[in-house]
Structure formats: structure tokens, C-alpha cells
Design an enzyme around this catalytic site. Structure first.
Site, mmCIF file in Angstrom:
data_model
loop_
_atom_site.group_PDB
_atom_site.id
_atom_site.type_symbol
_atom_site.label_atom_id
_atom_site.label_comp_id
_atom_site.label_asym_id
_atom_site.label_seq_id
_atom_site.Cartn_x
_atom_site.Cartn_y
_atom_site.Cartn_z
ATOM 1 N N PHE A 1 -6.042 -54.806 -16.571
ATOM 2 C CA PHE A 1 -7.286 -54.694 -17.330
ATOM 3 C C PHE A 1 -8.088 -53.529 -16.767
ATOM 4 O O PHE A 1 -8.070 -53.298 -15.555
ATOM 5 C CB PHE A 1 -8.085 -56.007 -17.246
ATOM 6 C CG PHE A 1 -7.457 -57.091 -18.083
ATOM 7 C CD1 PHE A 1 -6.256 -57.666 -17.696
ATOM 8 C CD2 PHE A 1 -8.050 -57.510 -19.257
ATOM 9 C CE1 PHE A 1 -5.642 -58.643 -18.472
ATOM 10 C CE2 PHE A 1 -7.457 -58.491 -20.044
ATOM 11 C CZ PHE A 1 -6.247 -59.055 -19.650
ATOM 12 N N LYS B 1 -4.969 -45.283 -15.432
ATOM 13 C CA LYS B 1 -4.748 -46.460 -14.573
ATOM 14 C C LYS B 1 -3.404 -47.095 -14.864
ATOM 15 O O LYS B 1 -2.701 -47.555 -13.970
ATOM 16 C CB LYS B 1 -5.887 -47.465 -14.862
ATOM 17 C CG LYS B 1 -6.157 -48.401 -13.749
ATOM 18 C CD LYS B 1 -7.443 -49.146 -13.991
ATOM 19 C CE LYS B 1 -8.657 -48.296 -13.643
ATOM 20 N NZ LYS B 1 -9.901 -49.016 -13.820
ATOM 21 N N LYS C 1 -0.923 -47.380 -11.750
ATOM 22 C CA LYS C 1 -0.596 -48.698 -11.193
ATOM 23 C C LYS C 1 0.706 -49.239 -11.764
ATOM 24 O O LYS C 1 1.016 -50.408 -11.561
ATOM 25 C CB LYS C 1 -1.741 -49.670 -11.466
ATOM 26 C CG LYS C 1 -3.055 -49.306 -10.778
ATOM 27 C CD LYS C 1 -3.957 -50.523 -10.710
ATOM 28 C CE LYS C 1 -5.313 -50.174 -10.127
ATOM 29 N NZ LYS C 1 -6.044 -51.344 -9.680
ATOM 30 N N LYS D 1 -24.214 -67.965 10.391
ATOM 31 C CA LYS D 1 -25.112 -67.314 9.435
ATOM 32 C C LYS D 1 -25.902 -66.179 10.107
ATOM 33 O O LYS D 1 -26.510 -66.393 11.167
ATOM 34 C CB LYS D 1 -26.077 -68.367 8.861
ATOM 35 C CG LYS D 1 -26.944 -67.814 7.769
ATOM 36 C CD LYS D 1 -27.955 -68.817 7.278
ATOM 37 C CE LYS D 1 -28.986 -68.110 6.422
ATOM 38 N NZ LYS D 1 -30.180 -68.879 6.194
ATOM 39 N N ASN E 1 -19.005 -60.172 -8.098
ATOM 40 C CA ASN E 1 -19.329 -59.405 -9.305
ATOM 41 C C ASN E 1 -19.581 -60.365 -10.466
ATOM 42 O O ASN E 1 -19.478 -61.575 -10.313
ATOM 43 C CB ASN E 1 -18.213 -58.407 -9.625
ATOM 44 C CG ASN E 1 -16.884 -59.095 -9.826
ATOM 45 O OD1 ASN E 1 -16.726 -59.912 -10.724
ATOM 46 N ND2 ASN E 1 -15.917 -58.801 -8.966
ATOM 47 N N ASP F 1 -13.191 -54.586 -5.041
ATOM 48 C CA ASP F 1 -12.482 -53.452 -4.442
ATOM 49 C C ASP F 1 -12.697 -53.401 -2.930
ATOM 50 O O ASP F 1 -11.852 -52.909 -2.200
ATOM 51 C CB ASP F 1 -12.969 -52.150 -5.083
ATOM 52 C CG ASP F 1 -12.549 -52.072 -6.546
ATOM 53 O OD1 ASP F 1 -11.401 -52.458 -6.830
ATOM 54 O OD2 ASP F 1 -13.368 -51.668 -7.386
HETATM 55 O O1 C5P Z 1 -8.515 -49.725 -10.529
HETATM 56 P P1 C5P Z 1 -9.224 -50.899 -11.065
HETATM 57 O O2 C5P Z 1 -9.660 -51.843 -10.006
HETATM 58 O O3 C5P Z 1 -10.334 -50.601 -12.015
HETATM 59 O O4 C5P Z 1 -8.084 -51.636 -11.947
HETATM 60 C C1 C5P Z 1 -8.339 -52.793 -12.635
HETATM 61 C C2 C5P Z 1 -7.097 -53.619 -12.716
HETATM 62 O O5 C5P Z 1 -6.541 -53.728 -11.428
HETATM 63 C C3 C5P Z 1 -7.390 -55.060 -13.171
HETATM 64 O O6 C5P Z 1 -6.281 -55.539 -13.897
HETATM 65 C C4 C5P Z 1 -7.560 -55.801 -11.852
HETATM 66 O O7 C5P Z 1 -7.266 -57.164 -11.962
HETATM 67 C C5 C5P Z 1 -6.587 -55.067 -10.965
HETATM 68 N N1 C5P Z 1 -7.000 -55.015 -9.565
HETATM 69 C C6 C5P Z 1 -6.073 -55.343 -8.623
HETATM 70 N N2 C5P Z 1 -6.414 -55.340 -7.299
HETATM 71 C C7 C5P Z 1 -7.638 -54.951 -6.931
HETATM 72 C C8 C5P Z 1 -8.582 -54.549 -7.881
HETATM 73 C C9 C5P Z 1 -8.238 -54.614 -9.208
HETATM 74 O O8 C5P Z 1 -4.945 -55.682 -8.964
HETATM 75 N N3 C5P Z 1 -7.940 -54.944 -5.651
#
Ligand code: C5P
Length: 413
Positions: free
Chosen positions: A334, A348, A352, A296, A215, A286
Site C-alpha cells: 500500500f 515503491k 520493494k 515512566k 499514526n 518507519d
Molecule cells: O515505503 P512506505 O513505508 O511508504 O511503503 C508502504 C508499504 O510498505 C505499505 O504496504 C506498508 O505496509 C509497508 N511497510 C513495510 N514495512 C515498514 C513500513 C511500511 O512493509 N517498515
């Protein structure tokens, strides 16, 4: 913490090309950068190069003939927290020492009363000339800093002193010269000695040995946060996905990682070592490709229409952190959203189990990937704590730490 606004002045030597790399490094380090060039410098490098690298018009002449808007040089100089002159020619040192103001660079220089950093570059005889040495002494006595010149191959064919030092060394010198804003005294002491883990940057999720899914995260904000926390006396471990930034000096630990799973392992290990705070500034992918091809993938074998199967990566905050979380750990996540930012960020934060969430919209004016400036809103589980103005990421990072410290102190009182 690092100061925010750097006015980079480029004078006319062949090392002007290296000033392009310096501009890029400064931007990546979170500084807001504007450039001024002498007429001679524009013969070596086109101002457009600096304009693209910094996102700001380049000041070249006093008369407004070669720029889109007339420039108020006093305002331009006032904007700068630090002026860096790289490369600094013998001529520019002489003008600075005697106060001559006959072009844009020397005028801006005379109108600036803050810190100055010179990175001289010239022929060895010019550098050693008593006139140049006297100018150097005058400037140093007035408080200006110097980095270099170094020894090595000079454009004139000799191997001697006069070479501009590498952009990385100039960046390191900038970090030493920059000023601590008075406001950081407000929460002085809160971060001292605290163990902080910061993740930054994107993750690369491999498809095969040469390809990956990633990304646009630049890591600038996470790195700025790490630099600001170090400056506040915290013991910082930075876990970084692949980015071009240089790690700030003074870290307790630096762990480069590539994939989301590597980042999850690194966070787990860092939390086991008794962290006080976790800042998850990384943009962890994600999803990752379900299968990693050992060699490859060949496009001819994949055909004209190919789809990639992806599987969810571990949610570090949601799944990994709870397994390793001590009662006292404070977690800052974040949220990057382009719609319904604050509502989603708050949701969120609850889902979380974060203590704080830093909400940011990359499409908002004055924000964005790879940009020096940014605008964020800090929320805790009860709602909004602080909404920032759009500001350079380095300043924002320091302010964010202050706001967190203030909120923690409010909570305790
Ligand atoms: O749910 P989302 O991915 O948008 O949440 C963002 C937050 O979760 C950020 O702080 C990011 O670093 C964290 N994150 C995480 N593990 C992931 C994806 C995002 O801890 N796999």
C-alpha cells in the site's frame, strides 16, 4: 463479503444510548452508516451524536423542520442495502407489521424493500404480549430477521426478557444478514482456498511503559479486506496492530501485535507457513524510539525541551519479506502519499519488489483515516490496473479482490 450501506433506525427506548456504540462499530467495520430516529428516540439521544459518529445528517422528521435539507425518504431507503432497527420498540414493530407510515422512521421502513434486522428492546410484559408476538411473527414471515431480545436487567427494574442485545451481537447479526453483490460472482472461485496474510492498523512504538509513537491508521481497510477475502472462501490470517475493530469471523488466524518489530516477526512466521498472498495494509511506523525506558520518563527530569532519538524500523516488505518469500507468493503493498501519488506508488512497487501496489491519498475528497469511504488506485509493475470510485471500504475491499483476480487471470491467458 459485507454489504455496504446500513440505515440504522433508532426508536424510543432507553437502549437508544447503546445504538451510539452500534453506529460506531458499524462504521469501524467498514459500513457506510446513516441514521434515522423517531421523535421519542431524540429524547434519549441527541441526533448530533449520531451525526458526528456517522458523518451524515440524521433523519428525524418528514417536514424538514429539524434538518438542514429536506429529505427524499424514498431515496434514503433506496440507498440502504440493509435497515437495522435498534432498539426496536413494541410500537415500531406494530407499525412495521401493519404498514403504518406516520413519521420518518415508519415511512422509511415502508419505502425499503431490502433486508430488515430488528433488535427489539422493551419491558418483558410488552414483549410477551400476544399483540407484539403476533407482529413479530408477521414480520419474520415476511423475511425480517431478529436479534434478541436478551434476558437481563431491564430499565423498569425487572430481570426478564426484553433487553436489547449488545451492539457486538447486532454487528455479528448484520454480517449474517448482509447481501452478496451479484458482481462478486464474476471472479467466484479465484480466492477459494488461497492462503492470504493481511496486515492492518498502525504500530505502537514504545517510548516508556506508558507512552508510544503511533499514526492515524484505523485498520478499517485491512479488516474489510480480511472480511471480503473470508467471504470469497480464502484462508485468511490477519496480523493487526492496535485498533478498536472486532476481528472478522471465519479467519484462519488472528495475531494482534503492537510494534513494527512484532509485526515483522508475525509476517515472517506467517510466510513460512506457505502463504499465497500477502497484503501489507498496515501503516508500520518507519521509526521507533532508539531506547525503551524501563520506567515512566519524568517530565521534570526531561526539562523544558526534550528530543527523542529514533531509529529505522525494519522495512517489512523491503527487507523481511524477501527472506521468507516463496516463488509463488504474490505481494500487495500500500502506498499512502499526499503528493505525486501514482509516480511514488509505482516507484515503491519496483523498489520493494511488490506485484501490486494500492495507492491512496488520505487527503483526497471521499477518502481518509477512520472514514467509512475511500478511493484507491491499483497498479502493477506495468502501470495502472484499476482506479476505483469513492466507495465504502467494505465494497472497495471486495472490488479490489475482484480486480486482482481478473488481472491474475489476464496474466495467465
Ligand atoms: O515505503 P512506505 O513505508 O511508504 O511503503 C508502504 C508499504 O510498505 C505499505 O504496504 C506498508 O505496509 C509497508 N511497510 C513495510 N514495512 C515498514 C513500513 C511500511 O512493509 N517498515
Amino acid at each position: 463479503m459485507v454489504s455496504a450501506n446500513v440505515l440504522l433506525m433508532v426508536t424510543g427506548g432507553i437502549a437508544a444510548y447503546k445504538a451510539c456504540f452500534l453506529a460506531r462499530l458499524l462504521v469501524q467495520a467498514g459500513f457506510s452508516v446513516k441514521v434515522a430516529m423517531t421523535e421519542a428516540a431524540t429524547r434519549f439521544v441527541n441526533p448530533l451524536t449520531f451525526q458526528v459518529l456517522t458523518g451524515h445528517p440524521v433523519a428525524t422528521d418528514l417536514w424538514g423542520e429539524r434538518q438542514t435539507e429536506p429529505l427524499d425518504h424514498i431515496e434514503y431507503s433506496r440507498w440502504a442495502d440493509l435497515v437495522v432497527i435498534a432498539p426496536a420498540t413494541a410500537n415500531c414493530l406494530a407499525k412495521a407489521a401493519t404498514g403504518i407510515a406516520d413519521d420518518m422512521v415508519s415511512t422509511l421502513l415502508l419505502a425499503h424493500d431490502g433486508p430488515l434486522l430488528f433488535a427489539p428492546a422493551m419491558n418483558d410484559k410488552m414483549w410477551k404480549h400476544p399483540a407484539t408476538q403476533a407482529n413479530r411473527t408477521v414480520l419474520a414471515d415476511r423475511g425480517a430477521s431478529f436479534v434478541g431480545p436478551g434476558e437481563g436487567f431491564l430499565a423498569c427494574g425487572t430481570n426478564d426478557t426484553g433487553r436489547m442485545v449488545e451492539p457486538e451481537s447486532i454487528l455479528a447479526a448484520v454480517r449474517e444478514v448482509v447481501v452478496v453483490p451479484a458482481s462478486s460472482a464474476e471472479n467466484s472461485g479465484f480466492w477459494t482456498g488461497r492462503k492470504i496474510v493481511i496486515t492492518a492498523g498502525p504500530t505502537y512504538e514504545p517510548i516508556d511503559p506508558v507512552r508510544f509513537v503511533a499514526n492515524r491508521s484505523s485498520g478499517i481497510f485491512g479488516y474489510a479486506l480480511a472480511a471480503a477475502a473470508v467471504a470469497e472462501g480464502a484462508r485468511v490470517t490477519l496480523i493487526s496492530g492496535p485498533v478498536a475493530n472486532l476481528a472478522p469471523r471465519g479467519l484462519d488466524g488472528f495475531q494482534p501485535v503492537e510494534s513494527g518489530r512484532e509485526m515483522a516477526d508475525a509476517v515472517a512466521a506467517a510466510l513460512t507457513a506457505d502463504a499465497d498472498w500477502l497484503f501489507m495494509a498496515a501503516a508500520v511506523a518507519d521509526f521507533r524510539p532508539t531506547n525503551l525506558a524501563e520506567s515512566k520518563l519524568k517530565k521534570d527530569e526531561l526539562g523544558k525541551d526534550w528530543s527523542l532519538n529514533m531509529v529505522r524500523n525494519p522495512d517489512i516488505l523491503g527487507e523481511v519479506v524477501p527472506l521468507h518469500r516463496s516463488v509463488d507468493l504474490r505481494v500487495v503493498g500500500f502506498a499512502l502519499e499526499t503528493d505525486d501519488l501514482l509516480a511514488r506508488a509505482e516507484a515503491k512497487c519496483q523498489a520493494k519488489n511488490m506485484d501490486y501496489v494500492v495507492a491512496n491519498d488520505p487527503t483526497a475528497p471521499g477518502s481518509g483515516f477512520g472514514s467509512g469511504d475511500h478511493q484507491v488506485t491499483l497498479l502493477n509493475r506495468r502501470g495502472e490496473v484499476w482506479a476505483s470510485d469513492s466507495a465504502p471500504k467494505s465494497r472497495l475491499a471486495a472490488e479490489l479482490l475482484q480486480q486482482l483476480a481478473l488481472d491474475q487471470m489476464d496474466e495467465k491467458s
